[in-house]
Design a protein around this motif. Structure first.
Motif, PDB file in Angstrom:
ATOM      1  N   GLU A  79     -17.956  -8.228  -4.607  1.00  0.00           N
ATOM      2  CA  GLU A  79     -17.296  -9.547  -4.806  1.00  0.00           C
ATOM      3  C   GLU A  79     -18.379 -10.720  -4.772  1.00  0.00           C
ATOM      4  OE1 GLU A  79     -17.162  -8.801  -0.214  1.00  0.00           O
ATOM      5  OE2 GLU A  79     -16.522  -7.835  -2.098  1.00  0.00           O
ATOM      6  N   LEU A  80     -19.738 -10.269  -4.670  1.00  0.00           N
ATOM      7  CA  LEU A  80     -20.704 -11.199  -4.870  1.00  0.00           C
ATOM      8  C   LEU A  80     -21.566 -10.999  -6.331  1.00  0.00           C
ATOM      9  CD1 LEU A  80     -22.527 -10.862  -1.614  1.00  0.00           C
ATOM     10  CD2 LEU A  80     -21.042 -12.665  -2.216  1.00  0.00           C
ATOM     11  N   ASP A  81     -21.984 -12.082  -6.791  1.00  0.00           N
ATOM     12  CA  ASP A  81     -22.685 -11.952  -8.165  1.00  0.00           C
ATOM     13  C   ASP A  81     -24.210 -11.596  -7.566  1.00  0.00           C
ATOM     14  OD1 ASP A  81     -24.698 -13.100  -9.986  1.00  0.00           O
ATOM     15  OD2 ASP A  81     -23.019 -14.106 -10.866  1.00  0.00           O
ATOM     16  N   LEU A  82     -24.548 -10.370  -8.250  1.00  0.00           N
ATOM     17  CA  LEU A  82     -25.911  -9.746  -8.085  1.00  0.00           C
ATOM     18  C   LEU A  82     -27.022 -10.523  -8.210  1.00  0.00           C
ATOM     19  CD1 LEU A  82     -27.251  -6.862  -7.034  1.00  0.00           C
ATOM     20  CD2 LEU A  82     -27.199  -6.290  -9.732  1.00  0.00           C
ATOM     21  N   VAL A  83     -27.140 -11.342  -9.480  1.00  0.00           N
ATOM     22  CA  VAL A  83     -27.988 -12.091  -9.800  1.00  0.00           C
ATOM     23  C   VAL A  83     -28.093 -13.265  -8.804  1.00  0.00           C
ATOM     24  CG1 VAL A  83     -28.852 -13.691 -11.563  1.00  0.00           C
ATOM     25  CG2 VAL A  83     -27.809 -11.357 -12.184  1.00  0.00           C
ATOM     26  N   GLU A  84     -27.137 -13.710  -8.471  1.00  0.00           N
ATOM     27  CA  GLU A  84     -27.297 -15.145  -7.449  1.00  0.00           C
ATOM     28  C   GLU A  84     -27.719 -14.524  -6.068  1.00  0.00           C
ATOM     29  OE1 GLU A  84     -26.956 -18.758  -5.797  1.00  0.00           O
ATOM     30  OE2 GLU A  84     -26.864 -18.194  -8.174  1.00  0.00           O
ATOM     31  N   VAL A  85     -27.169 -13.261  -5.833  1.00  0.00           N
ATOM     32  CA  VAL A  85     -27.936 -12.800  -4.380  1.00  0.00           C
ATOM     33  C   VAL A  85     -29.373 -12.724  -4.470  1.00  0.00           C
ATOM     34  CG1 VAL A  85     -27.982 -10.771  -2.721  1.00  0.00           C
ATOM     35  CG2 VAL A  85     -25.875 -11.924  -3.780  1.00  0.00           C
ATOM     36  N   ALA A  86     -29.825 -11.953  -5.636  1.00  0.00           N
ATOM     37  CA  ALA A  86     -31.353 -11.826  -5.875  1.00  0.00           C
ATOM     38  C   ALA A  86     -31.964 -13.278  -6.002  1.00  0.00           C
ATOM     39  CB  ALA A  86     -31.436 -11.118  -7.337  1.00  0.00           C
ATOM     40  N   PHE A  87     -31.244 -14.225  -6.784  1.00  0.00           N
ATOM     41  CA  PHE A  87     -31.872 -15.413  -6.607  1.00  0.00           C
ATOM     42  C   PHE A  87     -32.139 -16.036  -5.217  1.00  0.00           C
ATOM     43  CE2 PHE A  87     -31.572 -20.185  -6.818  1.00  0.00           C
ATOM     44  CZ  PHE A  87     -32.866 -20.621  -7.604  1.00  0.00           C
TER      45      PHE A  87
END
Length: 104
Positions: free
Chosen positions: A41-49
């Motif tokens: 449910e999370l955006d992988l790129v946003e978590v990485a950022f």
């Protein structure tokens, strides 16, 4: 260039560094404890950022909710046996992974 513009450029760069890969190819990262699972449910790129920005508050919330954390032995075994593909992005020293079939 504003700080927000720089952040957006960095997010875009991180998106370009994300790729689909067989979980079996990431076994050495799992074995060393560097594989981090990101909930679908999370955006992988946003978590990485957020990890790259050292946003401990946000990352801590995700971890407390069980949405971000080291890949468990059970999860790794399941993905290995299923010959699963994951989306992955490196945020040194971690490799963030998210099951690919959830993102189609």
């Amino acid at each position: 260039m504003s700080t927000e513009d720089k952040k957006e450029i960095y997010r875009a760069k991180m998106n370009l560094e994300t790729s689909r890969i067989a979980w079996k190819e990431l076994q050495r990262f799992f074995a060393s404890g560097a594989a981090v699972a990101v909930s679908p449910e999370l955006d992988l790129v946003e978590v990485a950022f957020q990890i790259s920005e050292d946003n401990r508050s946000q990352v801590g919330q995700w971890m407390a909710a069980g949405q971000v954390g080291r890949v468990s032995d059970e999860q790794a075994k399941s993905w290995y046996e299923a010959d699963a593909d994951v989306w992955a992005v490196v945020v040194s020293p971690y490799v963030l992974v998210q099951l690919a079939e959830n993102l189609q």
